[in-house]
Write a protein that holds these residues in place. Structure first.
Motif, PDB file in Angstrom:
ATOM      1  N   ALA A  17       0.835  -1.212   0.000  1.00  0.00           N
ATOM      2  CA  ALA A  17       0.000   0.000   0.000  1.00  0.00           C
ATOM      3  C   ALA A  17       0.866   1.256   0.000  1.00  0.00           C
ATOM      4  O   ALA A  17       0.477   2.295  -0.536  1.00  0.00           O
ATOM      5  N   ASN A  18       2.033   1.146   0.607  1.00  0.00           N
ATOM      6  CA  ASN A  18       2.937   2.287   0.714  1.00  0.00           C
ATOM      7  C   ASN A  18       3.599   2.634  -0.626  1.00  0.00           C
ATOM      8  O   ASN A  18       3.983   3.789  -0.870  1.00  0.00           O
ATOM      9  N   LYS A  19       3.694   1.622  -1.490  1.00  0.00           N
ATOM     10  CA  LYS A  19       4.455   1.816  -2.741  1.00  0.00           C
ATOM     11  C   LYS A  19       3.961   2.978  -3.603  1.00  0.00           C
ATOM     12  O   LYS A  19       4.767   3.816  -4.007  1.00  0.00           O
ATOM     13  N   PRO A  20       2.639   3.044  -3.909  1.00  0.00           N
ATOM     14  CA  PRO A  20       2.206   4.169  -4.762  1.00  0.00           C
ATOM     15  C   PRO A  20       2.515   5.543  -4.144  1.00  0.00           C
ATOM     16  O   PRO A  20       2.830   6.478  -4.886  1.00  0.00           O
ATOM     17  N   ASP A  21       2.459   5.651  -2.826  1.00  0.00           N
ATOM     18  CA  ASP A  21       2.807   6.932  -2.182  1.00  0.00           C
ATOM     19  C   ASP A  21       4.272   7.271  -2.446  1.00  0.00           C
ATOM     20  O   ASP A  21       4.601   8.404  -2.807  1.00  0.00           O
TER      21      ASP A  21
ATOM     22  N   ALA B 175      14.962  13.256   2.172  1.00  0.00           N
ATOM     23  CA  ALA B 175      14.528  13.095   3.567  1.00  0.00           C
ATOM     24  C   ALA B 175      13.025  12.863   3.632  1.00  0.00           C
ATOM     25  O   ALA B 175      12.529  12.083   4.441  1.00  0.00           O
ATOM     26  N   PHE B 176      12.290  13.546   2.766  1.00  0.00           N
ATOM     27  CA  PHE B 176      10.839  13.381   2.706  1.00  0.00           C
ATOM     28  C   PHE B 176      10.482  11.945   2.329  1.00  0.00           C
ATOM     29  O   PHE B 176       9.655  11.303   2.976  1.00  0.00           O
ATOM     30  N   ILE B 177      11.137  11.469   1.293  1.00  0.00           N
ATOM     31  CA  ILE B 177      10.846  10.105   0.824  1.00  0.00           C
ATOM     32  C   ILE B 177      11.222   9.089   1.908  1.00  0.00           C
ATOM     33  O   ILE B 177      10.511   8.123   2.147  1.00  0.00           O
ATOM     34  N   ASP B 178      12.309   9.365   2.591  1.00  0.00           N
ATOM     35  CA  ASP B 178      12.720   8.470   3.669  1.00  0.00           C
ATOM     36  C   ASP B 178      11.662   8.394   4.769  1.00  0.00           C
ATOM     37  O   ASP B 178      11.290   7.320   5.225  1.00  0.00           O
ATOM     38  N   ARG B 179      11.157   9.540   5.167  1.00  0.00           N
ATOM     39  CA  ARG B 179      10.133   9.554   6.236  1.00  0.00           C
ATOM     40  C   ARG B 179       8.860   8.832   5.812  1.00  0.00           C
ATOM     41  O   ARG B 179       8.146   8.262   6.617  1.00  0.00           O
ATOM     42  N   LEU B 180       8.591   8.893   4.499  1.00  0.00           N
ATOM     43  CA  LEU B 180       7.343   8.331   3.974  1.00  0.00           C
ATOM     44  C   LEU B 180       7.406   6.815   3.831  1.00  0.00           C
ATOM     45  O   LEU B 180       6.379   6.128   3.878  1.00  0.00           O
ATOM     46  N   THR B 181       8.595   6.284   3.681  1.00  0.00           N
ATOM     47  CA  THR B 181       8.737   4.874   3.301  1.00  0.00           C
ATOM     48  C   THR B 181       8.478   3.916   4.467  1.00  0.00           C
ATOM     49  O   THR B 181       9.004   4.093   5.562  1.00  0.00           O
ATOM     50  N   LEU B 182       7.672   2.902   4.188  1.00  0.00           N
ATOM     51  CA  LEU B 182       7.454   1.824   5.159  1.00  0.00           C
ATOM     52  C   LEU B 182       8.298   0.612   4.767  1.00  0.00           C
ATOM     53  O   LEU B 182       8.353   0.243   3.598  1.00  0.00           O
ATOM     54  N   ASN B 183       8.930   0.018   5.764  1.00  0.00           N
ATOM     55  CA  ASN B 183       9.605  -1.255   5.532  1.00  0.00           C
ATOM     56  C   ASN B 183       9.356  -2.143   6.756  1.00  0.00           C
ATOM     57  O   ASN B 183       8.674  -1.727   7.698  1.00  0.00           O
TER      58      ASN B 183
ATOM     59  N   ARG C  87      -6.248  12.906  10.152  1.00  0.00           N
ATOM     60  CA  ARG C  87      -6.323  13.589   8.867  1.00  0.00           C
ATOM     61  C   ARG C  87      -4.885  13.840   8.435  1.00  0.00           C
ATOM     62  O   ARG C  87      -4.290  14.851   8.796  1.00  0.00           O
ATOM     63  N   GLY C  88      -4.337  12.860   7.706  1.00  0.00           N
ATOM     64  CA  GLY C  88      -2.954  12.940   7.250  1.00  0.00           C
ATOM     65  C   GLY C  88      -2.856  13.630   5.901  1.00  0.00           C
ATOM     66  O   GLY C  88      -3.868  13.953   5.277  1.00  0.00           O
ATOM     67  N   GLY C  89      -1.631  13.851   5.453  1.00  0.00           N
ATOM     68  CA  GLY C  89      -1.421  14.538   4.187  1.00  0.00           C
ATOM     69  C   GLY C  89      -1.674  13.632   2.991  1.00  0.00           C
ATOM     70  O   GLY C  89      -1.658  12.402   3.103  1.00  0.00           O
ATOM     71  N   SER C  90      -1.926  14.272   1.837  1.00  0.00           N
ATOM     72  CA  SER C  90      -2.235  13.501   0.633  1.00  0.00           C
ATOM     73  C   SER C  90      -1.074  12.603   0.231  1.00  0.00           C
ATOM     74  O   SER C  90      -1.289  11.531  -0.343  1.00  0.00           O
ATOM     75  N   GLU C  91       0.167  13.007   0.553  1.00  0.00           N
ATOM     76  CA  GLU C  91       1.326  12.244   0.094  1.00  0.00           C
ATOM     77  C   GLU C  91       1.381  10.844   0.704  1.00  0.00           C
ATOM     78  O   GLU C  91       2.061   9.972   0.177  1.00  0.00           O
ATOM     79  N   ALA C  92       0.709  10.648   1.848  1.00  0.00           N
ATOM     80  CA  ALA C  92       0.777   9.344   2.505  1.00  0.00           C
ATOM     81  C   ALA C  92      -0.583   8.657   2.549  1.00  0.00           C
ATOM     82  O   ALA C  92      -0.782   7.714   3.315  1.00  0.00           O
ATOM     83  N   ILE C  93      -1.493   9.102   1.698  1.00  0.00           N
ATOM     84  CA  ILE C  93      -2.887   8.668   1.867  1.00  0.00           C
ATOM     85  C   ILE C  93      -3.085   7.167   1.689  1.00  0.00           C
ATOM     86  O   ILE C  93      -3.836   6.541   2.452  1.00  0.00           O
ATOM     87  N   GLN C  94      -2.397   6.565   0.729  1.00  0.00           N
ATOM     88  CA  GLN C  94      -2.587   5.114   0.528  1.00  0.00           C
ATOM     89  C   GLN C  94      -2.034   4.344   1.734  1.00  0.00           C
ATOM     90  O   GLN C  94      -2.642   3.371   2.194  1.00  0.00           O
ATOM     91  N   SER C  95      -0.897   4.785   2.239  1.00  0.00           N
ATOM     92  CA  SER C  95      -0.301   4.137   3.410  1.00  0.00           C
ATOM     93  C   SER C  95      -1.228   4.289   4.612  1.00  0.00           C
ATOM     94  O   SER C  95      -1.481   3.333   5.358  1.00  0.00           O
ATOM     95  N   ASN C  96      -1.727   5.497   4.821  1.00  0.00           N
ATOM     96  CA  ASN C  96      -2.588   5.745   5.973  1.00  0.00           C
ATOM     97  C   ASN C  96      -3.882   4.939   5.897  1.00  0.00           C
ATOM     98  O   ASN C  96      -4.349   4.410   6.909  1.00  0.00           O
ATOM     99  N   LYS C  97      -4.448   4.862   4.698  1.00  0.00           N
ATOM    100  CA  LYS C  97      -5.680   4.073   4.547  1.00  0.00           C
ATOM    101  C   LYS C  97      -5.432   2.621   4.966  1.00  0.00           C
ATOM    102  O   LYS C  97      -6.245   2.013   5.671  1.00  0.00           O
ATOM    103  N   ALA C  98      -4.287   2.087   4.526  1.00  0.00           N
ATOM    104  CA  ALA C  98      -3.982   0.690   4.843  1.00  0.00           C
ATOM    105  C   ALA C  98      -3.746   0.514   6.346  1.00  0.00           C
ATOM    106  O   ALA C  98      -4.256  -0.432   6.960  1.00  0.00           O
ATOM    107  N   ILE C  99      -2.987   1.427   6.942  1.00  0.00           N
ATOM    108  CA  ILE C  99      -2.694   1.302   8.380  1.00  0.00           C
ATOM    109  C   ILE C  99      -3.988   1.388   9.199  1.00  0.00           C
ATOM    110  O   ILE C  99      -4.230   0.582  10.098  1.00  0.00           O
ATOM    111  N   VAL C 100      -4.821   2.360   8.875  1.00  0.00           N
ATOM    112  CA  VAL C 100      -6.067   2.528   9.637  1.00  0.00           C
ATOM    113  C   VAL C 100      -6.989   1.332   9.425  1.00  0.00           C
ATOM    114  O   VAL C 100      -7.652   0.879  10.360  1.00  0.00           O
TER     115      VAL C 100
END
Lengths: 415, 415
Positions: A47-51, A63-71, A145-158
């Motif tokens: 889910a994190n990949k498209p973000d 740094a932004f991409i690093d913070r966004l990435t899930l592993n 209410r997270g930012g659009s850049e992480a929306i797919q990741s957030n949807k999956a986590i929630v």
């Protein structure tokens, strides 16, 4: 009905149920949520990949991409974070104080959840799990209410967290994400008085300013830290070098990192060369006032803006001041009320600094980097408040509660 | 520079000084302020006259003119109010908690003033002296912004108080009045983040709503009280009659007076005739739901608006409900989170009500009229908070403070 309004109403209904839940139900849910994150690691990474791909496509900084990435490691950390929250004492139900009045009324202050907490944040998906866990443990419904850049990741986590919580007996609506990432949805959330009890913005200065400006729901301001270290004329200079190097470089991208070094003119000529050498070894750029430039000629001349800048980077502004009084005045003028430190061996100077500096955390002979829920012993934190109402400094579980007065009578009426 | 901005800057400078003052200086000032009010009684009464005359000319209601009028007794009451505040313990400097971390850092929570408090209020000149005294004792600078109808009275009161305070050693700017009573001046005050730390509106629902809507400075909402008394099927009915009569009629114009009576259907036919007789003896108009009308045929039929109305008058809405659960649901839907009471002799019903009703003060077998700083034992109050952040219920001196973390180290840096 809009998504925001519908979810806020659900959250309010859930909050009434959550307030009554026992710690054991909440703790079981936190364990099941942690387990579910681990079990669904592959789903979350997918889910994190498209973000991440979108961020790369849009040329976002590294740094932004690093913070966004899930592993795998990051998901494990989120799960462990939930287990830490599980292990903390439940603040709800504590009777903070209770007393008996001359007329026999027994008045108690009972700790209760805030109700519905709105979290407005940017692109760090780990905030999603952290905030959900802390709010749940304190008995609150959370609207994320997270930012659009992480929306797919957030949807999956929630999705994973809400499902696990529900299976553990937590009411539906306790953990929700606003999927609409338009500005309008955030604005609507900020104005739902009566449904949302408090907003906690987490992110950069721009986000926090926007929430403070637009919200009618009460806000707890967090995070912006233009922190200072003042090195007094009487001090252990080696200790001072250690502290400024730590405060600046141990993790420069966070709010409790130091941004300005103030040095007493009595020792500037002796201290600054040592300090600058150590700082430059760590890659720090020095921006100095005129007097600093006399001592460190190859420093970058500081402009007035430097005194007000939260660099969050390997840059340090340096100013020579005329003792503790000028240091305090400088902090009063330029500080953001976050964390301020003095290095001194003089008792009276230390007391004066502690007394007069108006900030969430004021340090004597220690690094500003300790302003943090874990370091203070709270076990976890939802943010660091830089305002004075309700919570100041690191906010743990207690700061996610309020009190209500419970009054036991036997027929008292007022004369 | 506008009047508001200029005074806010002065207030901020004064606040830094006030925070350092000893209790003895503040107490001496409070005594001198009280004395000055008494000494200048004639001046104050003269200053009040044009306000009262204008109110009469503009056809203001009698109750309004009464609240506005200053006389010898009222001025004495203001002075005595300041002496009560003087007699209370100084909250500033209290160390709320202190602990040692494994790394040796000693972390303390020290109570400190909020800083600059803005009070926005309507036409009661006594608020001017009350607020000034409480803010001063808690070490805050206060900016008072009263309504135009009391402006001459407020100018005179502040002149007397500020002069006496100054002579006692309080810095200039500690007690100030915004003399411009235009809407724009209030709006400006509400948006001075960085200079004003908190706003406390005191007045009717309209004023409070306007401040919540427009302010960017943090606000503590006060006062609106749509309070309920629920009379359970199992109860001492004489006690219940006493409590509802007291809650409704002991002082109907205040926020903790009851506005709706909820009666368990199991006893409605027996209880309501007794209660209504006692209420009518005090001149209370009954507005009943359909079931109430079956029992009290000459009651006024209630409309849906009645359930949401804070009458502040000799009017009571009455509804028959199906036990404590429906009562709690009704309060959840229509209450304002102020004060709610149950009359019951059943232990489990009492516990359920205390647990589930979400309000600042929840009573068992006592009148809602006790929600008040004096009745709770705080000695005085600046208002009654109906929000959940920072303060809930009666706000005394402690609620006019915040904490700061003071951290004692010996060279600690973060690993």
């Amino acid at each position: 009905m809009s998504e925001v309004l519908e979810k806020a109403k659900k959250a309010k209904a859930a909050a009434a149920q959550l307030a009554k839940l026992s710690s054991s139900v909440k703790d079981r849910a936190l364990e099941m949520m942690a387990q579910a994150l681990e079990d669904q690691t592959d789903f979350l990474i997918q889910a994190n990949k498209p973000d991440v791909e979108a961020a790369v496509r849009n040329g976002k900084p590294k740094a932004f991409i690093d913070r966004l990435t899930l592993n795998e490691k990051r998901i494990k950390d989120m799960a462990d974070g939930l287990r830490v929250v599980k292990s903390l004492p439940d603040p709800v139900g504590e009777v903070v104080a209770m007393w008996k009045r001359p007329n026999g009324l027994i008045i108690g202050q009972r700790r209760v959840p805030l109700g519905v907490v709105g979290i407005i944040y940017e692109s760090r998906p780990n905030v999603t799990a952290d905030a959900a866990g802390l709010c749940l443990k304190a008995g609150n419904a959370v609207i994320l209410r997270g930012g659009s850049e992480a929306i797919q990741s957030n949807k999956a986590i929630v999705k994973v967290l809400a499902q696990a919580a529900y299976e553990a007996g937590i009411p539906e609506g306790a953990i929700q994400l606003i999927e609409d990432t338009d500005r309008a949805s955030a604005r609507q959330l900020m104005r739902l008085n009566g449904l949302v009890d408090v907003l906690i913005p987490r992110g950069g200065a721009g986000l926090i300013k926007a929430v403070v400006e637009e919200a009618t729901v009460p806000v707890i301001e967090t995070g912006v830290g233009n922190c200072h270290v003042y090195v007094d004329g009487e001090c252990d200079q080696d200790m001072a070098v250690n502290i400024i190097v730590n405060a600046k470089t141990q993790r420069p991208g966070v709010c409790n990192a130091a941004e300005t070094l103030l040095v007493d003119k009595r020792i500037a000529a002796e201290f600054l060369p040592k300090a600058v050498r150590a700082l430059r070894e760590k890659g720090v750029e020095i921006r100095g006032c005129e007097k600093t430039l006399e001592i460190i000629p190859d420093a970058v001349p500081a402009t007035p803006e430097d005194w007000d800048t939260e660099y969050l980077d390997y840059i340090l502004a340096v100013k020579v001041v005329d003792g503790v009084d000028e240091a305090i005045r400088h902090i009063e003028m330029h500080g953001t009320g976050h964390s301020e430190a003095i290095v001194t061996s003089n008792y009276f100077t230390a007391q004066k600094f502690l007394e007069e500096v108006d900030a969430a955390a004021v340090y004597v002979n220690a690094s500003t980097r300790f302003t943090d829920g874990f370091e203070f012993g709270f076990g976890a934190e939802i943010g660091i408040s830089t305002q004075k109402l309700h919570a100041r400094g690191p906010m743990g579980l207690k700061e996610l509660t309020t009190i209500k007065y419970v009054i036991y009578g036997n027929g008292q009426i007022r004369e």
